[in-house]
Design a protein around this motif. Structure first.
Motif, short mmCIF file in Angstrom:
data_model
loop_
_atom_site.label_atom_id
_atom_site.label_comp_id
_atom_site.label_asym_id
_atom_site.label_seq_id
_atom_site.Cartn_x
_atom_site.Cartn_y
_atom_site.Cartn_z
N UNK A 14 0.77 -1.17 -0.10
CA UNK A 14 0.10 0.11 0.27
C UNK A 14 0.83 1.22 0.09
N UNK A 15 2.09 1.26 0.95
CA UNK A 15 2.88 2.50 0.98
C UNK A 15 3.74 2.55 -0.48
N UNK A 16 3.94 1.71 -0.96
CA UNK A 16 4.51 1.32 -2.34
C UNK A 16 3.66 2.09 -3.47
N UNK A 17 2.56 1.69 -3.50
CA UNK A 17 1.44 2.07 -4.50
C UNK A 17 1.18 3.77 -4.19
N UNK A 59 2.78 0.71 -13.22
CA UNK A 59 3.11 -0.51 -13.94
C UNK A 59 4.56 -0.15 -14.87
N UNK A 60 4.59 0.96 -15.36
CA UNK A 60 5.74 1.38 -16.24
C UNK A 60 6.84 1.81 -15.16
N UNK A 61 6.64 2.41 -13.72
CA UNK A 61 7.58 2.79 -13.08
C UNK A 61 8.18 1.38 -12.48
N UNK A 62 7.24 0.28 -12.10
CA UNK A 62 7.76 -0.77 -11.42
C UNK A 62 8.50 -1.56 -12.53
N UNK A 63 8.09 -1.73 -13.85
CA UNK A 63 9.02 -2.34 -14.69
C UNK A 63 10.35 -1.92 -14.62
N UNK A 64 10.35 -0.71 -14.78
CA UNK A 64 11.57 0.21 -14.61
C UNK A 64 12.61 -0.26 -13.44
N UNK A 65 11.88 -0.51 -12.32
CA UNK A 65 12.57 -0.45 -11.13
C UNK A 65 13.04 -2.14 -10.98
N UNK A 66 12.40 -3.05 -11.68
CA UNK A 66 12.62 -4.38 -11.59
C UNK A 66 13.97 -4.67 -12.46
N UNK A 67 13.88 -3.90 -13.82
CA UNK A 67 15.17 -3.85 -14.55
C UNK A 67 16.32 -3.17 -13.83
N UNK A 299 5.51 -16.87 -14.49
CA UNK A 299 6.42 -16.14 -15.49
C UNK A 299 7.62 -15.31 -15.15
N UNK A 300 7.22 -14.71 -13.81
CA UNK A 300 8.32 -13.79 -13.22
C UNK A 300 9.33 -14.43 -12.33
N UNK A 312 6.93 -6.31 -6.51
CA UNK A 312 6.09 -5.43 -6.78
C UNK A 312 5.03 -5.70 -7.65
N UNK A 313 5.97 -6.17 -8.85
CA UNK A 313 4.92 -6.44 -10.05
C UNK A 313 4.08 -7.66 -9.69
N UNK A 314 4.63 -8.55 -8.96
CA UNK A 314 3.58 -9.79 -8.58
C UNK A 314 2.38 -9.10 -7.70
N UNK A 315 2.88 -8.25 -6.54
CA UNK A 315 1.47 -7.57 -6.10
C UNK A 315 0.58 -6.78 -7.10
N UNK A 316 1.29 -6.16 -8.02
CA UNK A 316 0.36 -5.40 -8.69
C UNK A 316 -0.54 -6.25 -9.74
#
Lengths: 325, 325
Positions: A14-17, A59-67, A299-300, A312-316
């Motif tokens: 929740x804080x992340x979002x 989602x855009x930010x989270x994908x960037x963070x994962x990479x 997949x992840x 976070x992508x999983x949580x999303x």
């Protein structure tokens, strides 16, 4: 370190979002302060700044963070934000543009959106239509002129090309046309073979909501210099999440209430729209959602990303499925 | 060599226009052969391929040719065409998009365009609106993916950025909003001071039609590697030509007939639109046109371009002013 309890993990997410939503909102306000012509920018701001989950931007930010986490020297959070934010905000503008046009009398004829009057009920149909166009154009301008100059120009050109594709005839606009074309024909689709029905449903979803969700994850990763193997995993994950998001949306149309939805429920059924729920019913839709949740998480975890990088992508994905609005 | 007679020059220029129009038409057909979703592409083709003067595309080509002639080793005509054609066609798509939206009931509510039923009368309002959006997006895609790879990526990025600006709130869409805002208020503008009236008129024109005409000339020149001094002259010329084109259009609304115009004349007066003719009358508008013609011709003869290189640009200015449709 002990594993977090479910409640702790939920609070963390929740804080992340909230933190990302706040950054996106602030940046959107900054991008939309212009006043000439005043009524046009008012109308643009009215729809872009009317709340919403900001799921696509996040989602855009989270994908960037994962990479970024996988990099030899991971960049700091604010470097990632600075690089990705123009694109993340542009995606929200494009999304708002599609909602303004969808609500017009010529399309879905909705008077309410997110619990407020639809744009055209406040500014009139003409200004609403033009504000939708302006947002589509301004989104491009934001990516092209606000992305930091440290990003390779060929990456910026790729972003604008893929955004045009994600929104165009093979993407969002094509999906809107399909949606119109099949509205009212739910009985015909029901009586077709399962395979034909599935293909049609996936095609509509894939374009109408899927294309922009795919672009959200792809663009965030691309901006951080993702490897092909990472882009490949994220594309498959985006397809899964996009379809799950849409089925969850279709379910909310029959189970949600006007207060939490901010729009009138039951409209899909009434308009005989072709959705997972109107064609296959709630039970089967929920089963499909569960499958998609399992597929997306698997997949992840296929070895391309470090498991910690995709928390976070999983949580999303789970949030997209289990949300109540 | 003896100088050409007026008739000979006129025939030459007609051939010049016809040849370029044909190339543009052929290329547009090639870009628009897609079929998925079928009804959307049909609607897009219906408006883009419905004739028209192709003035904007030809201005783009002519500016490119003027700059090419000044090069140490002038490129061949077909090299210029290959380089510029994606952008020239994209401009025609954007223009068609604006006409589709302008004709919608929510805006000008016109049933006819170029002597044919308006897009929304054939395909319905929903598809017309979405076809307008699709053309706007596809125009970007055409520039980004069809421009030859010999063109520097930074030039392509500049084209897409400037196109978004030319179409957005400070350009075409802003002009459409102004046009709406001041429709019906011609009496108020008439009674304001000449200076205020001029400023308002120039602002509306400058955005609504001027921005895309400016982009047409600028982009053609930019693609051929124009020098700053050349871009500067062409920008001033574009402002002059754009305003002249608009005043000629306003005059045709009172002097033209439905057959040659392909649309109902007298609509500006009826709707009390703020135009040069409704505010200042035909006489003064014709005088202003004459001034603009002289100014435009002088601009091209100020020493930056070889006079022979701008023959066709001069003819295009005169054509924009003296046309009958």
């Amino acid at each position: 370190m002990r594993e977090k309890t479910v409640t702790e993990a939920h609070i963390d997410f929740s804080e992340y979002l909230d933190r990302r939503r706040l950054f996106v909102e602030q940046r959107l306000i900054g991008y939309l302060i212009a006043t000439d012509p005043d009524i046009l920018w008012q109308s643009m701001r009215y729809s872009v700044l009317s709340g919403g989950k900001r799921l696509r931007a996040i989602l855009c930010l989270s994908a960037a963070e994962a990479v970024a986490e996988a990099a030899a020297v991971p960049p700091k959070e604010n470097e990632v934000f600075e690089t990705v934010m123009p694109c993340a905000c542009a995606i929200e503008m494009v999304h708002a543009s599609s909602l303004i046009h969808d609500d017009l009398p010529a399309l879905d004829n909705d008077d309410y959106r997110r619990g407020k009057l639809a744009n055209h009920k406040v500014f009139g149909e003409a200004v609403a239509l033009l504000a939708g166009n302006a947002l589509l154009l301004y989104a491009n301008e934001v990516i092209l002129t606000k992305t930091p100059s440290s990003v390779d120009p060929s990456v910026i050109a790729a972003l604008v090309t893929e955004l045009a594709r994600a929104c165009g005839p093979m993407g969002m606009v094509g999906g809107q046309v399909d949606d119109l074309a099949f509205t009212g024909s739910v009985d015909a689709v029901k009586s077709s073979s399962d395979n034909d029905g599935d293909l049609l449903l996936e095609r509509i979803h894939c374009r109408k909501t899927g294309a922009l969700i795919r672009f959200s994850l792809w663009s965030g990763a691309k901006l951080m210099g993702a490897a092909l193997s990472e882009l490949d995993v994220l594309e498959k994950f985006a397809n899964t999440l996009g379809l799950a998001f849409q089925i969850a949306d279709d379910l909310l149309d029959v189970t949600g209430d006007i207060k939490s939805l901010g729009k009138t429920p039951g409209k899909d059924v009434q308009a005989k729209k072709v959705t997972w729920v109107t064609v296959y019913g709630s039970e089967r839709s929920r089963r499909r959602l569960k499958e998609l949740e399992n597929d997306g998480l698997a997949l992840l975890d296929n070895g391309v990303f470090d498991p910690a990088a995709t928390t976070h992508l999983k949580s999303l994905l789970q949030y997209a499925i289990h949300r109540s609005s």
